[in-house]
Design a protein around this motif. Structure first.
Motif, PDB file in Angstrom:
ATOM      1  N   VAL A 229     -18.466  12.352  -5.933  1.00 25.10           N
ATOM      2  CA  VAL A 229     -18.040  13.198  -4.814  1.00 25.10           C
ATOM      3  C   VAL A 229     -18.491  12.592  -3.482  1.00 25.10           C
ATOM      4  CG1 VAL A 229     -18.413  15.427  -3.692  1.00 25.10           C
ATOM      5  CG2 VAL A 229     -17.927  15.339  -6.138  1.00 25.10           C
ATOM      6  N   LEU A 230     -19.720  12.117  -3.430  1.00 25.57           N
ATOM      7  CA  LEU A 230     -20.237  11.518  -2.193  1.00 25.57           C
ATOM      8  C   LEU A 230     -19.460  10.261  -1.822  1.00 25.57           C
ATOM      9  CD1 LEU A 230     -24.092  11.901  -2.762  1.00 25.57           C
ATOM     10  CD2 LEU A 230     -22.648  13.235  -1.209  1.00 25.57           C
ATOM     11  N   LEU A 231     -19.164   9.425  -2.821  1.00 28.47           N
ATOM     12  CA  LEU A 231     -18.421   8.194  -2.547  1.00 28.47           C
ATOM     13  C   LEU A 231     -16.995   8.507  -2.087  1.00 28.47           C
ATOM     14  CD1 LEU A 231     -18.653   5.085  -2.691  1.00 28.47           C
ATOM     15  CD2 LEU A 231     -17.667   5.218  -4.974  1.00 28.47           C
ATOM     16  N   ALA A 232     -16.352   9.465  -2.745  1.00 29.44           N
ATOM     17  CA  ALA A 232     -15.007   9.863  -2.326  1.00 29.44           C
ATOM     18  C   ALA A 232     -15.036  10.485  -0.935  1.00 29.44           C
ATOM     19  CB  ALA A 232     -14.411  10.844  -3.332  1.00 29.44           C
ATOM     20  N   GLY A 233     -16.104  11.209  -0.620  1.00 30.45           N
ATOM     21  CA  GLY A 233     -16.236  11.786   0.722  1.00 30.45           C
ATOM     22  C   GLY A 233     -16.263  10.711   1.796  1.00 30.45           C
ATOM     23  N   VAL A 234     -16.975   9.610   1.522  1.00 26.36           N
ATOM     24  CA  VAL A 234     -16.998   8.486   2.467  1.00 26.36           C
ATOM     25  C   VAL A 234     -15.609   7.869   2.593  1.00 26.36           C
ATOM     26  CG1 VAL A 234     -17.872   6.146   2.844  1.00 26.36           C
ATOM     27  CG2 VAL A 234     -19.435   7.968   2.136  1.00 26.36           C
ATOM     28  N   GLY A 235     -14.953   7.640   1.450  1.00 27.86           N
ATOM     29  CA  GLY A 235     -13.635   7.010   1.470  1.00 27.86           C
ATOM     30  C   GLY A 235     -12.589   7.848   2.185  1.00 27.86           C
ATOM     31  N   LEU A 236     -12.560   9.148   1.899  1.00 30.32           N
ATOM     32  CA  LEU A 236     -11.559  10.016   2.512  1.00 30.32           C
ATOM     33  C   LEU A 236     -11.914  10.338   3.964  1.00 30.32           C
ATOM     34  CD1 LEU A 236     -11.043  12.270  -0.597  1.00 30.32           C
ATOM     35  CD2 LEU A 236      -9.328  10.778   0.404  1.00 30.32           C
ATOM     36  N   GLY A 237     -13.209  10.449   4.261  1.00 32.78           N
ATOM     37  CA  GLY A 237     -13.619  10.678   5.648  1.00 32.78           C
ATOM     38  C   GLY A 237     -13.270   9.505   6.541  1.00 32.78           C
ATOM     39  N   THR A 238     -13.507   8.287   6.053  1.00 27.05           N
ATOM     40  CA  THR A 238     -13.152   7.105   6.844  1.00 27.05           C
ATOM     41  C   THR A 238     -11.637   6.904   6.894  1.00 27.05           C
ATOM     42  OG1 THR A 238     -13.540   5.725   4.875  1.00 27.05           O
ATOM     43  CG2 THR A 238     -15.318   5.884   6.499  1.00 27.05           C
ATOM     44  N   PHE A 239     -10.920   7.412   5.896  1.00 28.87           N
ATOM     45  CA  PHE A 239      -9.461   7.320   5.957  1.00 28.87           C
ATOM     46  C   PHE A 239      -8.939   8.065   7.182  1.00 28.87           C
ATOM     47  CE2 PHE A 239      -5.331   9.311   5.036  1.00 28.87           C
ATOM     48  CZ  PHE A 239      -4.551   8.168   4.918  1.00 28.87           C
ATOM     49  N   TRP A 240      -9.397   9.326   7.343  1.00 28.30           N
ATOM     50  CA  TRP A 240      -8.928  10.122   8.472  1.00 28.30           C
ATOM     51  C   TRP A 240      -9.550   9.674   9.780  1.00 28.30           C
ATOM     52  CZ3 TRP A 240      -4.752  12.683   7.626  1.00 28.30           C
ATOM     53  CH2 TRP A 240      -4.478  13.211   6.357  1.00 28.30           C
ATOM     54  N   GLY A 241     -10.818   9.294   9.748  1.00 28.68           N
ATOM     55  CA  GLY A 241     -11.507   8.964  10.986  1.00 28.68           C
ATOM     56  C   GLY A 241     -11.312   7.544  11.457  1.00 28.68           C
ATOM     57  N   VAL A 242     -11.025   6.609  10.516  1.00 28.62           N
ATOM     58  CA  VAL A 242     -10.958   5.184  10.859  1.00 28.62           C
ATOM     59  C   VAL A 242      -9.582   4.595  10.554  1.00 28.62           C
ATOM     60  CG1 VAL A 242     -11.948   2.908  10.421  1.00 28.62           C
ATOM     61  CG2 VAL A 242     -13.431   4.914  10.497  1.00 28.62           C
ATOM     62  N   THR A 243      -9.146   4.664   9.305  1.00 28.06           N
ATOM     63  CA  THR A 243      -7.889   4.006   8.918  1.00 28.06           C
ATOM     64  C   THR A 243      -6.698   4.555   9.697  1.00 28.06           C
ATOM     65  OG1 THR A 243      -8.783   3.702   6.685  1.00 28.06           O
ATOM     66  CG2 THR A 243      -6.429   3.359   6.988  1.00 28.06           C
ATOM     67  N   VAL A 244      -6.520   5.876   9.660  1.00 25.27           N
ATOM     68  CA  VAL A 244      -5.394   6.494  10.368  1.00 25.27           C
ATOM     69  C   VAL A 244      -5.508   6.281  11.871  1.00 25.27           C
ATOM     70  CG1 VAL A 244      -4.246   8.692  10.865  1.00 25.27           C
ATOM     71  CG2 VAL A 244      -5.010   8.181   8.542  1.00 25.27           C
ATOM     72  N   ALA A 245      -6.741   6.139  12.358  1.00 25.35           N
ATOM     73  CA  ALA A 245      -6.954   5.934  13.800  1.00 25.35           C
ATOM     74  C   ALA A 245      -6.463   4.571  14.269  1.00 25.35           C
ATOM     75  CB  ALA A 245      -8.440   6.088  14.128  1.00 25.35           C
ATOM     76  N   LEU A 374     -13.187  15.097   9.502  1.00 28.15           N
ATOM     77  CA  LEU A 374     -11.927  15.085  10.243  1.00 28.15           C
ATOM     78  C   LEU A 374     -12.059  15.871  11.545  1.00 28.15           C
ATOM     79  CD1 LEU A 374      -8.899  14.492  10.418  1.00 28.15           C
ATOM     80  CD2 LEU A 374      -8.499  16.544   9.047  1.00 28.15           C
ATOM     81  N   VAL A 375     -12.650  17.055  11.460  1.00 27.30           N
ATOM     82  CA  VAL A 375     -12.841  17.865  12.667  1.00 27.30           C
ATOM     83  C   VAL A 375     -13.791  17.162  13.631  1.00 27.30           C
ATOM     84  CG1 VAL A 375     -13.698  20.069  13.542  1.00 27.30           C
ATOM     85  CG2 VAL A 375     -12.387  20.001  11.411  1.00 27.30           C
ATOM     86  N   LEU A 376     -14.873  16.616  13.097  1.00 27.99           N
ATOM     87  CA  LEU A 376     -15.858  15.929  13.933  1.00 27.99           C
ATOM     88  C   LEU A 376     -15.251  14.708  14.613  1.00 27.99           C
ATOM     89  CD1 LEU A 376     -18.830  15.692  14.826  1.00 27.99           C
ATOM     90  CD2 LEU A 376     -19.241  14.303  12.780  1.00 27.99           C
ATOM     91  N   SER A 377     -14.381  13.996  13.919  1.00 28.19           N
ATOM     92  CA  SER A 377     -13.780  12.799  14.505  1.00 28.19           C
ATOM     93  C   SER A 377     -12.953  13.145  15.731  1.00 28.19           C
ATOM     94  CB  SER A 377     -12.922  12.071  13.469  1.00 28.19           C
ATOM     95  OG  SER A 377     -11.763  12.811  13.143  1.00 28.19           O
ATOM     96  N   GLY A 378     -12.254  14.293  15.680  1.00 26.63           N
ATOM     97  CA  GLY A 378     -11.487  14.725  16.838  1.00 26.63           C
ATOM     98  C   GLY A 378     -12.374  14.992  18.038  1.00 26.63           C
TER      99      GLY A 378
END
Length: 417
Positions: A229-245, A374-378
């Motif tokens: 769960v922690l590893l997926a949280g990093v992957g999905l969090g960086t997807f929205w905060g970094v990759t999509v950005a 995602l919210v924090l990245s905004g």
């Protein structure tokens, strides 16, 4: 001997059908992103402040989708361990297809919210089942590469959604009618697939299957689930905060160079949707061979270390659109490649009776962890600007490197029974 030497025609068929389900899975998830502006413009009332309402409802629908995906991924994962991969995959495909199609009839915003929740349940559940199915069917020497290929096909779903968006233009309801077509895949699932031998044999044992409490009672499976769960949280969090950005980085640079916001937005969509996504596909395909060569932990560590280097370079180095276009494929490749690792690695962490359950908990639990990111990245982007914010958010990969340190290595090991 090549890794595919012992792969049978039936195993290739399983990969094709599972990948098709995941392609349409991604396609259904992206449909809202490409139709959001026109959909909200039609359904918002005249009294609304349109721009602020679009942002607010866009965030609401995304949160609804994350919650629906989490519930569906965990729930259908558990059902797949109890009732079988074949039946559960059919149900998840029907759910995301039918409820996507029903969006055509939506006349209120709450209609869309309910339907997106139901679509997300099917989307989250299908990945959990398909990832477990591919891992159980393929021989050990080919498992990592097959799982990596399975996840990499998501790029095709993103491109399909982009093409549909261009074809339907402002007629957003038509896009959701097209979203019904994946239901036809159920005929292939029901007629061509068989339950994996491992799952069938596990039903003969006097053990309960697919119970969430069993995942948390056993200390080994509990530890694997927490780390996953922690590893997926990093992957999905960086997807929205970094990759999509990556799209935001392009738009920021073009506006800085004197382009109008409309021109910059169009160029940014092309740069992210096709150029960066092409690099993402290469990265996803590369993870399986990399995991076989240097191990699962080594592959996760390497791609995250490369991300820590490539992201700041992409943020600060380019001064022209051409230079940024050259960097974007590498940017997409390193930041998203670890997602294929989830399909490779998570099924190897859990026994037959809990495999789809554990996979669903890991990947979809990561969705919940990614939501506040995602919210924090905004907020960070609003305060610091896009360039500094994306660079700062890339430090999440450091957290991922710490998590990797505690992960068990599964390379060369049999799936737990």
């Amino acid at each position: 001997r090549p890794w595919y030497a012992d792969v049978t025609s039936y195993q290739w068929l399983v990969l094709v059908i599972a990948s098709a389900g995941w392609v349409f899975d991604t396609f259904e998830g992206q449909l809202f992103n490409i139709t959001r502006a026109d959909l909200l413009s039609d359904l918002l009332t005249a009294s609304d402040d349109v721009e602020s309402a679009k942002r607010r409802w866009g965030d609401i629908f995304l949160a609804v989708f994350l919650i629906g995906g989490t519930i569906g991924g965990i729930g259908f994962g558990a059902l797949a361990d109890r009732w079988g991969r074949k039946w559960t995959m059919s149900v998840t495909i029907l759910i995301y297809s039918i409820f996507s199609g029903l969006t055509y009839f939506a006349t209120e915003l709450w209609h869309v919210a309910v339907l997106r929740f139901l679509v997300a349940m099917g989307v989250g559940g299908e990945w959990s089942v398909a990832a477990a199915l591919v891992a159980e069917v393929f021989p050990p020497a080919a498992r990592a590469r097959a799982s990596g290929i399975f996840h990499a096909t998501s790029v095709l779903g993103t491109w399909m959604a982009a093409v549909v968006g261009m074809l339907v233009a402002s007629h957003w309801r038509v896009a959701y009618v097209i979203g019904v077509l994946p239901a036809l895949l159920v005929f292939a699932v029901r007629s061509q697939l068989e339950e994996p031998k491992r799952w069938t044999e596990s039903t003969q044992l006097d053990q309960p299957r697919g119970r969430l409490r069993d995942l948390w009672i056993d200390p080994e499976w509990r530890w694997h689930a927490i780390l996953g769960v922690l590893l997926a949280g990093v992957g999905l969090g960086t997807f929205w905060g970094v990759t999509v950005a990556g799209q935001d980085l392009v738009q920021h640079l073009l506006v800085k160079l004197g382009k109008s916001p409309v021109e910059a937005s169009a160029s940014a969509k092309f740069a992210y949707g096709f150029v960066a996504t092409a690099g993402s596909g290469i990265g996803l395909l590369a993870f399986g061979p990399l995991a076989e060569r240097i191990g699962r932990r080594g592959a996760f560590a390497l791609v995250q270390l490369l991300s820590l280097i490539v992201v700041p370079i992409t943020c600060y180095l380019p001064t022209t659109y051409g230079v940024l276009l050259m960097l974007l494929p590498l940017y997409g490749m390193v930041t998203i490649s670890m997602h294929a690792g989830f399909a490779v690695y998570f099924p190897e962490l859990f026994p037959d009776r809990l495999r789809a359950t554990g996979v669903g908990v890991c990947f979809n639990g990561g969705r919940l962890l990614a939501a506040p990111i995602l919210v924090l990245s905004g907020e960070i982007k609003a305060r610091l600007g896009v360039i500094d914010a994306v660079s700062l958010l890339s430090l999440l990969f450091l957290v991922g490197l710490v998590i990797v340190w505690f992960l068990p290595e599964t390379k060369g090991k049999r799936l737990p029974t």
